[in-house]
Design a protein around this motif. Sequence first.
Motif, mmCIF file in Angstrom:
data_model
loop_
_atom_site.group_PDB
_atom_site.id
_atom_site.type_symbol
_atom_site.label_atom_id
_atom_site.label_comp_id
_atom_site.label_asym_id
_atom_site.label_seq_id
_atom_site.Cartn_x
_atom_site.Cartn_y
_atom_site.Cartn_z
ATOM 1 N N TYR A 198 47.888 33.591 31.797
ATOM 2 C CA TYR A 198 46.589 33.423 32.450
ATOM 3 C C TYR A 198 46.737 32.683 33.780
ATOM 4 C CZ TYR A 198 41.858 31.971 33.469
ATOM 5 O OH TYR A 198 40.669 31.745 34.112
ATOM 6 N N ARG A 199 47.515 31.579 33.770
ATOM 7 C CA ARG A 199 47.658 30.778 34.993
ATOM 8 C C ARG A 199 48.304 31.583 36.113
ATOM 9 N NH1 ARG A 199 51.663 28.240 37.252
ATOM 10 N NH2 ARG A 199 53.064 28.375 35.462
ATOM 11 N N ILE A 200 49.396 32.309 35.793
ATOM 12 C CA ILE A 200 50.088 33.102 36.816
ATOM 13 C C ILE A 200 49.200 34.240 37.308
ATOM 14 C CG2 ILE A 200 52.062 34.619 37.244
ATOM 15 C CD1 ILE A 200 53.655 32.888 35.251
ATOM 16 N N ALA A 201 48.489 34.882 36.380
ATOM 17 C CA ALA A 201 47.606 35.991 36.763
ATOM 18 C C ALA A 201 46.472 35.503 37.645
ATOM 19 C CB ALA A 201 47.047 36.667 35.515
ATOM 20 N N ARG A 202 45.929 34.351 37.340
ATOM 21 C CA ARG A 202 44.827 33.816 38.156
ATOM 22 C C ARG A 202 45.315 33.459 39.556
ATOM 23 N NH1 ARG A 202 39.722 31.119 36.898
ATOM 24 N NH2 ARG A 202 39.022 30.165 38.826
ATOM 25 N N GLU A 203 46.485 32.830 39.644
ATOM 26 C CA GLU A 203 47.050 32.516 40.956
ATOM 27 C C GLU A 203 47.285 33.800 41.748
ATOM 28 O OE1 GLU A 203 50.378 29.416 42.066
ATOM 29 O OE2 GLU A 203 51.320 31.324 41.556
ATOM 30 N N THR A 204 47.754 34.840 41.064
ATOM 31 C CA THR A 204 47.956 36.136 41.725
ATOM 32 C C THR A 204 46.639 36.681 42.257
ATOM 33 O OG1 THR A 204 49.843 36.633 40.294
ATOM 34 C CG2 THR A 204 48.788 38.493 41.398
ATOM 35 N N MET A 205 45.588 36.614 41.444
ATOM 36 C CA MET A 205 44.282 37.127 41.841
ATOM 37 C C MET A 205 43.707 36.346 43.011
ATOM 38 S SD MET A 205 42.091 39.545 40.853
ATOM 39 C CE MET A 205 41.859 39.874 39.104
ATOM 40 N N GLU A 206 43.910 35.034 43.028
ATOM 41 C CA GLU A 206 43.288 34.183 44.036
ATOM 42 C C GLU A 206 44.046 34.157 45.354
ATOM 43 O OE1 GLU A 206 42.807 30.318 42.348
ATOM 44 O OE2 GLU A 206 40.950 30.849 41.321
ATOM 45 N N VAL A 207 45.371 34.318 45.303
ATOM 46 C CA VAL A 207 46.173 34.150 46.519
ATOM 47 C C VAL A 207 46.885 35.437 46.930
ATOM 48 C CG1 VAL A 207 48.071 32.879 47.593
ATOM 49 C CG2 VAL A 207 46.484 31.687 46.084
ATOM 50 N N TYR A 208 47.688 36.010 46.033
ATOM 51 C CA TYR A 208 48.565 37.109 46.445
ATOM 52 C C TYR A 208 47.841 38.450 46.566
ATOM 53 C CZ TYR A 208 52.244 33.724 45.851
ATOM 54 O OH TYR A 208 53.023 32.607 45.988
ATOM 55 N N VAL A 209 46.868 38.702 45.703
ATOM 56 C CA VAL A 209 46.085 39.942 45.825
ATOM 57 C C VAL A 209 45.378 40.005 47.181
ATOM 58 C CG1 VAL A 209 44.033 41.139 44.951
ATOM 59 C CG2 VAL A 209 45.843 40.443 43.371
ATOM 60 N N PRO A 210 44.632 38.964 47.572
ATOM 61 C CA PRO A 210 43.978 39.040 48.890
ATOM 62 C C PRO A 210 44.944 39.035 50.068
ATOM 63 C CG PRO A 210 43.545 36.922 47.847
ATOM 64 C CD PRO A 210 44.166 37.786 46.803
ATOM 65 N N ILE A 211 46.121 38.420 49.920
ATOM 66 C CA ILE A 211 47.104 38.502 51.003
ATOM 67 C C ILE A 211 47.554 39.946 51.180
ATOM 68 C CG2 ILE A 211 49.495 37.953 51.642
ATOM 69 C CD1 ILE A 211 49.076 35.167 50.621
ATOM 70 N N ALA A 212 47.833 40.623 50.062
ATOM 71 C CA ALA A 212 48.227 42.037 50.133
ATOM 72 C C ALA A 212 47.121 42.872 50.766
ATOM 73 C CB ALA A 212 48.552 42.561 48.738
ATOM 74 N N HIS A 213 45.876 42.574 50.404
ATOM 75 C CA HIS A 213 44.750 43.309 50.993
ATOM 76 C C HIS A 213 44.641 43.024 52.478
ATOM 77 C CE1 HIS A 213 40.511 44.008 52.105
ATOM 78 N NE2 HIS A 213 40.619 45.036 51.287
ATOM 79 N N ARG A 214 44.806 41.756 52.859
ATOM 80 C CA ARG A 214 44.673 41.379 54.273
ATOM 81 C C ARG A 214 45.773 42.010 55.117
ATOM 82 N NH1 ARG A 214 41.713 37.249 56.835
ATOM 83 N NH2 ARG A 214 41.691 37.818 59.018
ATOM 84 N N LEU A 215 46.944 42.199 54.522
ATOM 85 C CA LEU A 215 48.045 42.854 55.224
ATOM 86 C C LEU A 215 47.968 44.374 55.115
ATOM 87 C CD1 LEU A 215 51.032 40.505 54.295
ATOM 88 C CD2 LEU A 215 49.704 40.539 56.402
ATOM 89 N N GLY A 216 46.965 44.886 54.415
ATOM 90 C CA GLY A 216 46.732 46.320 54.364
ATOM 91 C C GLY A 216 47.598 47.079 53.376
#
Length: 754
Positions: A198-216
């Motif tokens: 849960y902790r790793i998935a939440r960090e992924t959702m909050e930080v890495y998912v939007p970074i990937a989106h922002r980088l297209g």
Amino acid sequence: MMSTETALSTDQAQHTIADPATLPALPQEGGDVIVPAFSRPKVVTFSHLAQKLEKYISPADMKRILEAFRFADEKHLGQIRKSGEPYISHPLAVAEICADWKLDAQAIMAALLHDVVEDQGVTLEELIERFGAPVAAMVDGLSKLEKLQFKTHVDAQGENFRKMLLAMARDVRVILIKLADRLHNMRTLDVMNRPKRYRIARETMEVYVPIAHRLGINNLYREMQDLAFHNMYPFRYETLSKAIKSSRGNRRTLIGKVHDAVSSALEKNGIHAEIYGREKTLYGIYRKMRNQNLSFSQVLDIYGFRIVVDTLAQCYMTLGILHALYKPIPGKVQDYIAIPKLNNYQSLHTSLVGPYGTPVEFQIRTHEMHHVAETGVAAHWLYKTENETLTDLQKHSLGWLQSLLDIQQQTGNSAEFIEHVKVDLFPDSVYVFTPKAKIIALPRAATALDFAYNIHSDIGDHTASVKINNSVVPLRTELQNGDIVEIITSPNAHPTPSWLEFVRTGKARSRIRSYLRSINLADSIKLGQRLLQQSLKSIHLDEAGIPKPVFDKLLYETGAKTMDDIYADIGTGKRLAVLVARRIASLIDEISRKHGNSVKDEEPQKIEPVIIYGSEGINVQLATCCLPIPGDTIIGELNMTRGLVVHNAECQQAKKLIAREPDKWINVDWGEDLNRSFDCYLRVLVVEEKGILARVTAEISGSDANITAVEMETQGEFNLLKFTVQVENRIHLARLLRRVRHVPGVKKIGRDRI
């Protein structure tokens, strides 16, 4: 079908680890994909990796990559992942993902070596000597700060993210490797225990998912998003997955009908196109059900298609053909080709009324746009050398990374830095123009002041006024698409704490806070010392009589360099004076017991209130929600960004804040001989007749009160006048109210609180 409540009930019954409302609101997808099955990925071998690399990597570079693999394999020898696989399988899988993006040899080497410093104690000097400085720099940027001690997980996360930003601002390949690393970890997360997943998935959702989106990088963004959803709420995921599979048969007829009609219409007009049906991601369906309170069947009632054509002109021709085939829904046409999204995503979007009155969404783009939409900054990878230039997309990405770097340089602590970054990671864009017609993209709800800071930090700091579409407007005005914004600066204009109440971007917020900290340090220290002295006095302690070893230990525990640092933290609300005083008392007790002395517990005295004169400077603020004046009973809030904020004790906003965080409130009282005026809000209900405003303002002025602002709105047959006036105290205000109340045409007058 199944309602939102049905979809969520199973998981809520099984797991109470977190509430779904705490999920961040993420940006809209550039497109949807078929739901992944999430079967465990195959174990990658070097031969698998080599087959992909040989298609675009030279033989000489392949030898260097093989050397990096052998070095990593040797260092990780005997190291096993929790799944039981050899650890080297993880760097190989990360390198394979990078190979899918066709990253260069240096990036592939860094991917293979990314854990040898962190896990195996290899020095950077050794990496530089064997593989060169660029590879070593990327590995260093990817390594965590495991050797440092952090007070909280947030601090560690913030410091790790800071370091990664410093590295990727110099070399974008760092974040691409980091995203590949996180993707493979998410694909193999099933071996972890439930809380860690849960902790790793939440960090992924909050930080890495939007970074990937922002980088297209939309394909990566969508897969990580669904993987995070699957690991955070597995029962909700499974429930929705089964519902989607059972509903697919009912949708095939309509999808085939639309596909055939569109394909035939395009062929008649000589346009060769690839037409794909789009299916929403599971998390996209879940989010839409939750946010819009829709049932499962309502979410699936919208059908989506993507049309990929050969040329830019054919995109617009296709749009016209679709609008002739089906009736367009008003207001649902968006041109992201003329004005790309922040991550350089380009497509035409339109929504039409299809067969049987069913809404159908279309995305129209060229093959080039489709490639960029799926792989973003990794599309047509080009690493900058002396003879090469960056693509427009990479310039956009580097510009965003540089803005995050600016934020981290101005931010005081890790938690604050993460807060600022998250603001910029979830943008729903608004596009405005400079007077020279340059397009500026900002997050939705950004204000004119955010625009100023986006242009340049110095322009933001000295913003005096702003014009939107040639009209002067307040700095807090929210920007709308198509606005033309002109900033007017003055050397005498400077940031104020009130600016923090309405700016939206992380860059503006961090810059304002940095400025306020720099000019407000002396005031913060003085206020903090006063607050600590009063708290110590309440437990029968005198600061002057406290032995030096107590202060030395307090500084060691808090990480502060001097007591002035602690005073400043208390004065700005970062620390509570009463808690610092209690810790000092306990340290005195510890030292006394070591020397065989007993410390007698005494009944604490009542804490004397902090005296307010209204002229302390920007470190003491009068709350704008209630604007207290001398004579009011007041209470003070220790606010991290604004110092001591003084409220009227009857303020409804203050009562709500006290209920949430009672420890941040202290007693305050007015001083004597307050030789200044204080703002106050008035509401005057008057009949609608000629000259009434003049008569009311004349009486206010005749009461020796200054009017600083006035607004008027119609309420039926009456007008409501809203004044901001300056008075000395409650007695002065009462005298003013009596005079205005006797004006003919005034029906009601009273003090107003927002």
